[in-house]
Design a protein around this motif. Sequence first.
Motif, PDB file in Angstrom:
ATOM      1  N   ALA A 193      -3.142  -4.576   3.961  1.00  0.00           N
ATOM      2  CA  ALA A 193      -1.784  -4.305   3.484  1.00  0.00           C
ATOM      3  C   ALA A 193      -0.819  -5.329   4.068  1.00  0.00           C
ATOM      4  N   ARG A 194       0.138  -5.775   3.258  1.00  0.00           N
ATOM      5  CA  ARG A 194       1.230  -6.568   3.805  1.00  0.00           C
ATOM      6  C   ARG A 194       2.381  -5.652   4.166  1.00  0.00           C
ATOM      7  N   THR A 195       2.680  -4.740   3.250  1.00  0.00           N
ATOM      8  CA  THR A 195       3.715  -3.739   3.529  1.00  0.00           C
ATOM      9  C   THR A 195       3.176  -2.374   3.119  1.00  0.00           C
ATOM     10  N   VAL A 196       3.766  -1.329   3.688  1.00  0.00           N
ATOM     11  CA  VAL A 196       3.280   0.021   3.432  1.00  0.00           C
ATOM     12  C   VAL A 196       4.456   0.929   3.105  1.00  0.00           C
ATOM     13  N   THR A 197       4.240   1.791   2.108  1.00  0.00           N
ATOM     14  CA  THR A 197       5.199   2.866   1.841  1.00  0.00           C
ATOM     15  C   THR A 197       4.467   4.178   2.063  1.00  0.00           C
ATOM     16  N   VAL A 198       5.045   5.055   2.840  1.00  0.00           N
ATOM     17  CA  VAL A 198       4.430   6.358   3.064  1.00  0.00           C
ATOM     18  C   VAL A 198       5.192   7.382   2.244  1.00  0.00           C
ATOM     19  N   MET A 199       4.455   8.141   1.434  1.00  0.00           N
ATOM     20  CA  MET A 199       5.090   9.190   0.639  1.00  0.00           C
ATOM     21  C   MET A 199       4.693  10.550   1.168  1.00  0.00           C
ATOM     22  N   HIS A 200       5.624  11.475   1.063  1.00  0.00           N
ATOM     23  CA  HIS A 200       5.315  12.843   1.464  1.00  0.00           C
ATOM     24  C   HIS A 200       6.157  13.781   0.608  1.00  0.00           C
ATOM     25  N   GLY A 217       7.647  -0.131   5.639  1.00  0.00           N
ATOM     26  CA  GLY A 217       7.697  -1.276   6.541  1.00  0.00           C
ATOM     27  C   GLY A 217       6.329  -1.911   6.680  1.00  0.00           C
ATOM     28  N   SER A 218       6.161  -2.696   7.741  1.00  0.00           N
ATOM     29  CA  SER A 218       4.866  -3.312   7.976  1.00  0.00           C
ATOM     30  C   SER A 218       3.919  -2.242   8.512  1.00  0.00           C
ATOM     31  N   VAL A 219       2.636  -2.594   8.628  1.00  0.00           N
ATOM     32  CA  VAL A 219       1.643  -1.617   9.071  1.00  0.00           C
ATOM     33  C   VAL A 219       2.015  -1.082  10.447  1.00  0.00           C
ATOM     34  N   THR A 220       2.387  -1.977  11.380  1.00  0.00           N
ATOM     35  CA  THR A 220       2.715  -1.539  12.742  1.00  0.00           C
ATOM     36  C   THR A 220       3.970  -0.686  12.766  1.00  0.00           C
ATOM     37  N   GLU A 221       4.974  -1.082  11.997  1.00  0.00           N
ATOM     38  CA  GLU A 221       6.209  -0.290  11.963  1.00  0.00           C
ATOM     39  C   GLU A 221       5.929   1.133  11.490  1.00  0.00           C
ATOM     40  N   VAL A 222       5.144   1.240  10.422  1.00  0.00           N
ATOM     41  CA  VAL A 222       4.874   2.549   9.847  1.00  0.00           C
ATOM     42  C   VAL A 222       4.049   3.400  10.810  1.00  0.00           C
ATOM     43  N   GLN A 223       3.085   2.756  11.453  1.00  0.00           N
ATOM     44  CA  GLN A 223       2.242   3.509  12.385  1.00  0.00           C
ATOM     45  C   GLN A 223       3.041   4.024  13.586  1.00  0.00           C
ATOM     46  N   ALA A 224       4.109   3.283  13.923  1.00  0.00           N
ATOM     47  CA  ALA A 224       4.904   3.680  15.079  1.00  0.00           C
ATOM     48  C   ALA A 224       5.948   4.733  14.724  1.00  0.00           C
ATOM     49  N   ASP A 225       6.146   4.968  13.421  1.00  0.00           N
ATOM     50  CA  ASP A 225       7.193   5.898  12.984  1.00  0.00           C
ATOM     51  C   ASP A 225       6.799   7.337  13.328  1.00  0.00           C
ATOM     52  N   PRO A 226       7.594   8.031  14.138  1.00  0.00           N
ATOM     53  CA  PRO A 226       7.223   9.394  14.535  1.00  0.00           C
ATOM     54  C   PRO A 226       7.103  10.354  13.356  1.00  0.00           C
ATOM     55  N   ARG A 227       7.904  10.148  12.306  1.00  0.00           N
ATOM     56  CA  ARG A 227       7.828  11.053  11.162  1.00  0.00           C
ATOM     57  C   ARG A 227       6.465  10.944  10.472  1.00  0.00           C
ATOM     58  N   VAL A 228       5.933   9.709  10.406  1.00  0.00           N
ATOM     59  CA  VAL A 228       4.626   9.500   9.779  1.00  0.00           C
ATOM     60  C   VAL A 228       3.558  10.185  10.613  1.00  0.00           C
ATOM     61  N   PHE A 230       0.855  -1.186   0.000  1.00  0.00           N
ATOM     62  CA  PHE A 230       0.000   0.000   0.000  1.00  0.00           C
ATOM     63  C   PHE A 230       0.888   1.231   0.000  1.00  0.00           C
ATOM     64  N   VAL A 231       0.557   2.191  -0.861  1.00  0.00           N
ATOM     65  CA  VAL A 231       1.273   3.464  -0.863  1.00  0.00           C
ATOM     66  C   VAL A 231       0.301   4.504  -0.342  1.00  0.00           C
ATOM     67  N   ILE A 232       0.661   5.136   0.758  1.00  0.00           N
ATOM     68  CA  ILE A 232      -0.207   6.166   1.317  1.00  0.00           C
ATOM     69  C   ILE A 232       0.563   7.467   1.413  1.00  0.00           C
ATOM     70  N   GLY A 233      -0.163   8.519   1.753  1.00  0.00           N
ATOM     71  CA  GLY A 233       0.463   9.828   1.882  1.00  0.00           C
ATOM     72  C   GLY A 233      -0.582  10.897   1.704  1.00  0.00           C
ATOM     73  N   PRO A 234      -0.286  12.110   2.172  1.00  0.00           N
ATOM     74  CA  PRO A 234      -1.249  13.207   2.035  1.00  0.00           C
ATOM     75  C   PRO A 234      -1.471  13.531   0.549  1.00  0.00           C
ATOM     76  N   ASN A 235      -2.515  14.323   0.277  1.00  0.00           N
ATOM     77  CA  ASN A 235      -2.764  14.753  -1.101  1.00  0.00           C
ATOM     78  C   ASN A 235      -1.550  15.486  -1.629  1.00  0.00           C
ATOM     79  N   GLY A 236      -1.212  15.231  -2.880  1.00  0.00           N
ATOM     80  CA  GLY A 236      -0.070  15.920  -3.475  1.00  0.00           C
ATOM     81  C   GLY A 236       1.261  15.300  -3.119  1.00  0.00           C
ATOM     82  N   ALA A 237       1.238  14.125  -2.499  1.00  0.00           N
ATOM     83  CA  ALA A 237       2.495  13.486  -2.122  1.00  0.00           C
ATOM     84  C   ALA A 237       3.202  12.866  -3.325  1.00  0.00           C
ATOM     85  N   GLY A 238       2.480  12.726  -4.442  1.00  0.00           N
ATOM     86  CA  GLY A 238       3.092  12.168  -5.640  1.00  0.00           C
ATOM     87  C   GLY A 238       2.768  10.698  -5.871  1.00  0.00           C
TER      88      GLY A 238
END
Lengths: 243, 362
Positions: free
Chosen positions: A207-214, A222-233, A33-41
């Motif tokens: 999702a099995r893995t997630v990429t967050v774009m900004h 990383g995995s869903v839990t890893e990404v959710q725990a990431d302070p930058r996200v 899954f690729v997620i990110g705010p609008n305009g993240a590309g």
Amino acid sequence: MTGLSVRDLRVVFDGFVAVGGVDLEVPEGDVRFVIGPNGAGKTTLVDAITGLVRATGHVAFDGQDLLGRKVHRIARLGIGRTFQTAAVFEELTVLQNLDIAAGWSRKPWSLLRTRRSIPAEVEKAMETVRLSAVRDQLAGTLAHGQKQWLEIGMLLVQDARLLLLDEPVAGMSQSERDATGDLLGELSRDRTVLVIEHDMDFLRRYARTVTVMHAGKVLSEGSVTEVQADPRVQEVYLGRGAS
Amino acid sequence: MSPRVRALAGFGITAVLLFAVAPLLLGDFRLGLLAKYLCFAIVAVGIGLAWGRGGMLALGQGVFFGLGGYAMAMHLKLADAGPGNLPDFMTLYGQLDALPWWWVPFQNPIFALLATVLLPMTVALLLGLLIFRRRVRGAYFAILSQALAAAFAILLIGQQGTTGGTNGLTDIRGFFGYDLNDPVNRRMIYFIVAVALLAMLGITWQLMRSRYGELLVAVRDGEERVRFLGYDPANVKLVAYVVAAGMAGLAGALFVPAVGIISPALIGVVPSIEFVIGVAVGGRASLAGPALGAIAVAWAKTALSERVPSAWTYFEGLLFVLPIVFLPGGIASLVSLVRRRRAAAPPPAVDQRPPLVREGAA
């Protein structure tokens, strides 16, 4: 190397950097899954992979370079996509839509003949996406969710091995979402799936893995839990100062 | 009735009308006019394919009509003049001593006949490769087509000595050994035109219902989407464009013996637009609509011009605008509307369940 490999991908529109150096590895069989705010590309990333916009860098799928090829040549390498708003041929029936999706490798002369029987892969895809009962209905008259499934069905008969889905469950009811999510898992058995999505609940479940774009870059992966725990996200999604 | 049976019945009825009813009811003069209208109908059938099914508003079919017409007329003028002689207008305006080199091959009847269809198709192929590969479409395609028609007419007018200029190629008397002043032979021309129209309708019918026809509609409605399915839409459009050009060329070639003249005024901007008006009125996406529309508009033009000559131009403009704004499917859409009303059965049950996921599905 199987799967999708993106290195230092850049897309610039008139000086505006839509995608600024993205690296992405999606191994075969992943549901990314690729997620990110609008305009993240996110959509621009998919556009670049499928040849719709000009990009620099390096994109390969199953060892084949994609950048610089024409859209239809990339599609022939087994890369299929759907669009944010369902893009089906509304004046054609469900069956005709699927039959066209199955057909680029047909010989030109055979196109001049009428379809006498339904190709096996089309029949199977219609079953899978539950559209057999409406096969002779015009695609324009289908419900919103049915159109999305028809698009997924078209990817199936197209025999795409990399599925790029742009918000496939937007506007769907909960039961439709569940069914679509199950379908994605099923599809990933022998395919690579990349989904652009805004729906966090759907993401957590499928999702099995997630990429967050900004801002045109990969922020976290990383995995869903890893990404959710990431302070930058959390910062991007919740604002500075939130925990 | 299955679509196949209905289509065959339609062909049967059209054949009876063309081969029995019209020759019995119409005098020689009116039958000659009908032959001319049927030529326009052949052009219209091709435009219906390119525009109605392929979304290419071909506003310059006069170019291909003209290529076919001039190819035929050049041969007939040479045949009229007899071996070794120059066509009459060349000695009048051109003061030529010898036949221009590009006229020479048209002495051969087989070359000329093939050229009437293959020359427009080749030109369309080359133009189409340039136009569709560069993704020129919509209004730009229409304007480009229109400009080509204008340029072709101007080119012909400028070369008075070798093309007959504004006058065109006139006073054609014979057709492969048959005297065109003989009413019997003129009837024969009518029958040839009618056969050609039926054949073109048959070809278009097959193209429309084939897989290619479905693909063409898909390209019309979602050119970019088709690309993502692995097709090059340029090639799909090219086929319809080239076929339409071939039909226009054939129509031009038949127009020459049916009417006895081909000139720049018959192939320029105005006639090119007139070809399209009939198609819009009749219903561009249907099979019979363009042909019927073309015949109706050509007949209306004759009828109205006989009474109020100046009114026609305004009426023609209305004819183009009104169907496109208020009845995009043309007259043909009225027919299918009635048919749908009559067969207003309850809609089939829709499978509302979500997609089925089975083990090993996909």
